[in-house]
Design a protein around this motif. Sequence first.
Motif, mmCIF file in Angstrom:
data_model
loop_
_atom_site.group_PDB
_atom_site.id
_atom_site.type_symbol
_atom_site.label_atom_id
_atom_site.label_comp_id
_atom_site.label_asym_id
_atom_site.label_seq_id
_atom_site.Cartn_x
_atom_site.Cartn_y
_atom_site.Cartn_z
ATOM 1 N N ASP A 27 0.846 -1.188 0.000
ATOM 2 C CA ASP A 27 0.000 0.000 0.000
ATOM 3 C C ASP A 27 0.890 1.249 0.000
ATOM 4 O O ASP A 27 1.753 1.388 0.862
ATOM 5 N N ASP A 29 0.296 4.120 0.886
ATOM 6 C CA ASP A 29 0.110 4.925 2.102
ATOM 7 C C ASP A 29 0.620 4.210 3.343
ATOM 8 O O ASP A 29 0.441 4.682 4.460
ATOM 9 N N SER A 31 0.006 1.216 5.181
ATOM 10 C CA SER A 31 -1.015 0.951 6.195
ATOM 11 C C SER A 31 -0.549 0.007 7.309
ATOM 12 O O SER A 31 -1.341 -0.369 8.159
ATOM 13 N N LYS A 34 -1.885 0.084 10.845
ATOM 14 C CA LYS A 34 -3.300 -0.238 11.052
ATOM 15 C C LYS A 34 -3.495 -1.707 11.418
ATOM 16 O O LYS A 34 -4.459 -2.054 12.075
ATOM 17 N N TRP A 35 -2.618 -2.572 10.968
ATOM 18 C CA TRP A 35 -2.812 -4.003 11.192
ATOM 19 C C TRP A 35 -1.686 -4.681 11.965
ATOM 20 O O TRP A 35 -1.851 -5.787 12.454
#
Length: 170
Positions: A27, A29, A31, A34-35
């Motif tokens: 990604d 951006d 991510s 987030k995970w």
Amino acid sequence: MTSRLFDLASTWHLPFTPEQVWTIIADVDMSWPKWWPHCTFAAPLVRTEAKSNSQEDILKATTAHLNFRASLGYTLTISIQPTNVVTPKEIDFDAGGHLEGTGRVVLTPEAQGQATRMDIEWRVRPTQRWMNLLTPIAAPAFTAAHSLMMRQGGEGLVKALANQAPQATA
């Protein structure tokens, strides 16, 4: 004092296609926070002008500064700068910050392309004085903390992929 080179390897077996895995790990951006448990941004993404609008070129023009909080209580700030990107198969990167060196992520299809083997390799040296001083006696603990952090990352990625996967209809 020359710091020790750590060769660290992890393998994740993911019940998703390489393309599905790629959409999250590559990604533009970034991510990951987030995970990935215990991973946060240390600073905003730094992006130079990309050669083109392709995902590969945007990734190569991006540097992410990430904090990883280890189970032993310390936090490592690592910069990741992709140097080679082959969609949806491989990302090579330079690492900087508290660990300097290189890394690589390789996706290999499994189960007739319905699953993915994700191999992650790090060849890094610590840059923090305290870590270099403790490495002769603490290297096994550092390696174990890395293994736990990677396992948590793999579990977080599976959850993120499950949340994005299309739901079967009855």
